[in-house]
Scaffold this motif. Structure first.
Motif, mmCIF file in Angstrom:
data_model
loop_
_atom_site.group_PDB
_atom_site.id
_atom_site.type_symbol
_atom_site.label_atom_id
_atom_site.label_comp_id
_atom_site.label_asym_id
_atom_site.label_seq_id
_atom_site.Cartn_x
_atom_site.Cartn_y
_atom_site.Cartn_z
ATOM 1 N N PRO A 185 0.643 -1.181 -0.082
ATOM 2 C CA PRO A 185 -0.101 0.010 -0.020
ATOM 3 C C PRO A 185 0.980 1.281 0.073
ATOM 4 C CG PRO A 185 -0.863 -1.509 1.576
ATOM 5 C CD PRO A 185 0.588 -2.153 1.221
ATOM 6 N N LEU A 186 2.073 1.181 0.209
ATOM 7 C CA LEU A 186 3.138 2.270 0.195
ATOM 8 C C LEU A 186 3.602 2.635 -0.855
ATOM 9 C CD1 LEU A 186 4.717 1.832 3.761
ATOM 10 C CD2 LEU A 186 2.865 3.219 3.323
ATOM 11 N N ALA A 187 3.471 1.612 -1.830
ATOM 12 C CA ALA A 187 4.488 1.608 -2.972
ATOM 13 C C ALA A 187 3.600 2.301 -4.187
ATOM 14 C CB ALA A 187 4.738 0.239 -3.605
ATOM 15 N N GLY A 188 4.299 3.104 -5.105
ATOM 16 C CA GLY A 188 3.880 3.634 -6.165
ATOM 17 C C GLY A 188 4.151 2.815 -7.558
ATOM 18 N N PRO A 189 3.946 3.775 -8.595
ATOM 19 C CA PRO A 189 4.369 2.967 -9.957
ATOM 20 C C PRO A 189 5.673 3.303 -10.473
ATOM 21 C CG PRO A 189 3.287 5.139 -10.271
ATOM 22 C CD PRO A 189 3.499 4.971 -8.635
ATOM 23 N N GLU A 190 6.771 3.407 -9.633
ATOM 24 C CA GLU A 190 8.283 3.938 -9.871
ATOM 25 C C GLU A 190 8.872 2.506 -10.572
ATOM 26 O OE1 GLU A 190 6.616 6.291 -6.544
ATOM 27 O OE2 GLU A 190 6.947 4.023 -6.621
ATOM 28 N N ASP A 191 9.564 3.043 -11.412
ATOM 29 C CA ASP A 191 10.497 2.019 -12.138
ATOM 30 C C ASP A 191 11.841 1.849 -11.635
ATOM 31 O OD1 ASP A 191 8.628 1.494 -14.297
ATOM 32 O OD2 ASP A 191 9.322 3.090 -15.455
ATOM 33 N N PHE A 192 12.129 0.678 -11.164
ATOM 34 C CA PHE A 192 13.550 0.451 -10.470
ATOM 35 C C PHE A 192 14.448 -0.253 -11.509
ATOM 36 C CE2 PHE A 192 10.247 0.110 -6.925
ATOM 37 C CZ PHE A 192 10.867 1.230 -6.001
ATOM 38 N N SER A 193 15.617 -0.185 -11.220
ATOM 39 C CA SER A 193 16.639 -0.801 -12.050
ATOM 40 C C SER A 193 16.336 -2.422 -11.901
ATOM 41 C CB SER A 193 18.152 -0.679 -11.646
ATOM 42 O OG SER A 193 18.231 -0.972 -10.443
ATOM 43 N N GLU A 194 17.075 -3.051 -12.746
ATOM 44 C CA GLU A 194 16.654 -4.764 -12.582
ATOM 45 C C GLU A 194 17.408 -5.244 -11.321
ATOM 46 O OE1 GLU A 194 15.359 -7.164 -14.726
ATOM 47 O OE2 GLU A 194 14.402 -5.293 -15.796
ATOM 48 N N GLU A 195 18.433 -4.766 -11.049
ATOM 49 C CA GLU A 195 19.210 -5.125 -9.896
ATOM 50 C C GLU A 195 18.351 -4.762 -8.314
ATOM 51 O OE1 GLU A 195 23.178 -4.230 -7.218
ATOM 52 O OE2 GLU A 195 23.097 -3.281 -9.226
ATOM 53 N N GLU A 196 17.578 -3.611 -8.479
ATOM 54 C CA GLU A 196 16.854 -3.216 -7.503
ATOM 55 C C GLU A 196 15.711 -4.237 -7.349
ATOM 56 O OE1 GLU A 196 17.759 1.493 -6.706
ATOM 57 O OE2 GLU A 196 16.307 1.191 -8.282
ATOM 58 N N MET A 197 15.115 -4.272 -8.601
ATOM 59 C CA MET A 197 13.757 -5.140 -8.674
ATOM 60 C C MET A 197 13.932 -6.414 -8.188
ATOM 61 S SD MET A 197 11.016 -4.170 -9.787
ATOM 62 C CE MET A 197 10.775 -3.036 -11.290
ATOM 63 N N GLU A 198 15.082 -7.069 -8.329
ATOM 64 C CA GLU A 198 15.561 -8.267 -7.670
ATOM 65 C C GLU A 198 15.421 -8.380 -6.438
ATOM 66 O OE1 GLU A 198 18.926 -9.923 -9.852
ATOM 67 O OE2 GLU A 198 17.907 -9.843 -11.687
ATOM 68 N N ARG A 199 15.940 -7.215 -5.784
ATOM 69 C CA ARG A 199 15.845 -7.277 -4.087
ATOM 70 C C ARG A 199 14.303 -7.096 -3.411
ATOM 71 N NH1 ARG A 199 19.190 -2.354 -2.606
ATOM 72 N NH2 ARG A 199 18.479 -2.856 -0.453
ATOM 73 N N LEU A 200 13.339 -6.907 -4.421
ATOM 74 C CA LEU A 200 12.110 -6.729 -3.810
ATOM 75 C C LEU A 200 11.320 -8.115 -3.715
ATOM 76 C CD1 LEU A 200 10.816 -3.624 -5.775
ATOM 77 C CD2 LEU A 200 11.264 -3.838 -3.227
ATOM 78 N N PRO A 201 10.269 -8.293 -2.733
ATOM 79 C CA PRO A 201 9.541 -9.478 -3.039
ATOM 80 C C PRO A 201 8.747 -9.342 -4.371
ATOM 81 C CG PRO A 201 9.144 -8.254 -0.872
ATOM 82 C CD PRO A 201 10.183 -7.441 -1.701
ATOM 83 N N VAL A 202 8.351 -10.622 -4.670
ATOM 84 C CA VAL A 202 7.714 -10.770 -5.890
ATOM 85 C C VAL A 202 6.498 -9.745 -6.118
ATOM 86 C CG1 VAL A 202 6.440 -12.501 -7.573
ATOM 87 C CG2 VAL A 202 8.565 -13.141 -6.320
ATOM 88 N N ASP A 203 5.814 -9.939 -5.043
ATOM 89 C CA ASP A 203 4.599 -8.972 -5.134
ATOM 90 C C ASP A 203 4.717 -7.622 -5.422
ATOM 91 O OD1 ASP A 203 3.012 -11.449 -4.852
ATOM 92 O OD2 ASP A 203 2.647 -11.137 -2.534
ATOM 93 N N LEU A 204 5.939 -7.103 -5.238
ATOM 94 C CA LEU A 204 6.373 -5.615 -5.290
ATOM 95 C C LEU A 204 7.116 -5.438 -6.503
ATOM 96 C CD1 LEU A 204 5.738 -5.996 -2.138
ATOM 97 C CD2 LEU A 204 6.743 -3.878 -2.160
ATOM 98 N N GLN B 41 1.797 0.595 -13.866
ATOM 99 C CA GLN B 41 1.799 2.491 -14.110
ATOM 100 C C GLN B 41 0.918 3.162 -13.423
ATOM 101 O OE1 GLN B 41 4.682 4.230 -15.069
ATOM 102 N NE2 GLN B 41 5.400 1.784 -14.901
ATOM 103 N N ASP B 42 -0.366 2.522 -13.114
ATOM 104 C CA ASP B 42 -1.538 3.236 -12.449
ATOM 105 C C ASP B 42 -1.649 2.832 -11.091
ATOM 106 O OD1 ASP B 42 -2.232 0.505 -12.618
ATOM 107 O OD2 ASP B 42 -4.418 0.780 -13.632
ATOM 108 N N LYS B 43 -0.693 2.016 -10.517
ATOM 109 C CA LYS B 43 -0.489 1.637 -8.948
ATOM 110 C C LYS B 43 -0.597 3.096 -8.264
ATOM 111 C CE LYS B 43 0.446 -0.646 -5.436
ATOM 112 N NZ LYS B 43 0.220 0.549 -4.270
#
Length: 406
Positions: free
Chosen positions: A262-281, A286-288
């Motif tokens: 619920p705190l997350a927005g539609p931001e784009d993260f780098s591939e490296e950063e994306m891999e650090r996040l839980p799958v659900d995040l 883009q409309d998040k």
């Protein structure tokens, strides 16, 4: 209507002449006039008018004060609120919502009808009761204070043999369409208030019951901020129990993604950063949208902060990329007090580990003088943040659109 607000109600229903203040005849005389009309055996049209009149009175402070001293009238109002149709139970129940919204009136309400919490609980959890939402709202208001909260806990404990009152409450809260005629959103803040009590937290955190897991999806409940906020408040209170942090953060519950999403927005993260996040995040649309309620966002951050109280908890929160979500939230957050709370959590996540013997932040004893200094610093930060927000309001084109459970 928020859980701490009343329901300002309708007209006087013709029981007092137009232009005649209700207090002219004096409280006792006015109560004597109303009581016969509120009785269960009264003529239906007069009974409805009397209930509307009382509801209108409860919409103002003087009116509530007038009613607070009338024990017989309060008892009649309770009897009407739990009476089956065609009695005007809804107006009576809405009047009780207004009265219960004032903590100063809890004592006279319970003195007039000690069984009020138990009787309203029966209505709130009855799948067929048409005014169950109003009953739940009264209980949500009452349970904010210790004495009526204790009475409500006793009513829950006195459920039928072999049945848990708290289990029924959670079932009603988590079951869509439990009552086809009442949404039951106010069961959320009621449970949040009850979760201030150790016994309720023990029930919620029982590893065999799977209660917390049933509550987690409601952190994103779209139809009611009241229900959503009540569930988030409940989870935050559960996070005070640091002995359960490993279980809450582990695979059996996996609470962190539900607090972060619920705190997350539609931001784009780098591939490296994306891999650090839980799958659900990962790869959110883009409309998040973030939760629109600032109070709920703050409670979510506070819950995560509590989960970082121990060294293992801090490691798990860091390892799941919470900093990335919080960094973007801080850049977006328009509310100063929420932004300050977010800053404090970020500082915990990126700061050095506490020295040996102080790893559990919930068990650290802070000297009184240091505590006073920290409180003063908090006030200064809040004042500074509020001032910055006020300055931003001059040029709108530059603006972007605890210690104990509470």
């Amino acid at each position: 209507m928020r859980e701490d607000e009343g329901v300002v109600g309708g007209s006087a229903g013709g029981l007092a002449s137009v232009g005649s203040p209700i207090v002219e005849a004096g409280p006792k005389a006015e109560a004597a006039k109303l009581l016969p009309f509120l009785a269960l055996g009264a003529r239906a049209d007069l009974q409805a008018a009397a209930a509307q009149h009382v509801l209108a009175l409860t919409g103002s402070g003087p009116g509530r004060t007038l009613l607070a001293g009338q024990a017989a009238l309060l008892r009649a109002l309770v009897e009407l609120a739990v009476a089956p149709p065609p009695a005007p139970a809804r107006d009576a129940a809405r009047a009780l919502v207004n009265l219960a919204a004032d903590p100063g009136l809890h004592e006279p309400l319970l003195a007039a009808e000690p069984g009020l919490p138990a009787r309203l609980l029966g209505c709130a959890l009855d799948p067929q009761w048409p005014w169950a939402e109003e009953a739940a709202a009264v209980l949500a208001n009452l349970s904010r204070e210790p004495v009526p909260c204790t009475a409500l806990m006793a009513a829950l404990a006195a459920a039928e043999p072999g049945e848990s009152g708290l289990e029924r409450l959670v079932l009603a809260l988590c079951t869509p369409g439990y009552n086809a005629r009442a949404p039951l959103h106010y069961l959320g803040p009621m449970l949040s208030n009850l979760s201030q009590r150790p016994a309720t937290r023990a029930f919620l955190l029982n590893h065999d019951r799977c209660v917390v897991q049933r509550l987690l999806p409601l952190t994103q409940y779209p139809d009611s901020s009241v229900r959503r906020g009540g569930v988030v408040g409940t989870l935050r209170n559960c996070c005070f129990e640091h002995r359960h942090h490993e279980w809450l953060l582990g695979p059996e519950v996996d609470i962190l993604p539900y607090l972060l999403l619920p705190l997350a927005g539609p931001e784009d993260f780098s591939e490296e950063e994306m891999e650090r996040l839980p799958v659900d995040l990962q790869y959110l649309p883009q409309d998040k949208q973030r939760d629109p309620d600032a109070d709920i966002r703050k409670m979510l951050i506070e819950a995560i902060m509590l989960l970082t109280a121990t060294a293992p908890g801090r490691k798990q929160v860091r390892d799941q990329g919470a900093y990335l979500i919080l960094r973007e939230l801080h850049n977006w957050e328009p509310e100063p007090d929420v932004r300050v709370t977010c800053e404090k959590l970020i500082q915990v996540l990126i700061g050095d580990e506490p020295e040996h013997g102080m790893e559990n932040l919930l068990e650290v004893q802070v000297p009184e003088d240091i505590e006073r200094q920290l409180q003063q610093q908090d006030r200064q930060e809040q004042s500074s943040a509020s001032g910055a927000a006020a300055a931003g309001a001059v040029a709108p084109e530059t603006r972007a659109e605890g210690a104990a459970p509470t």
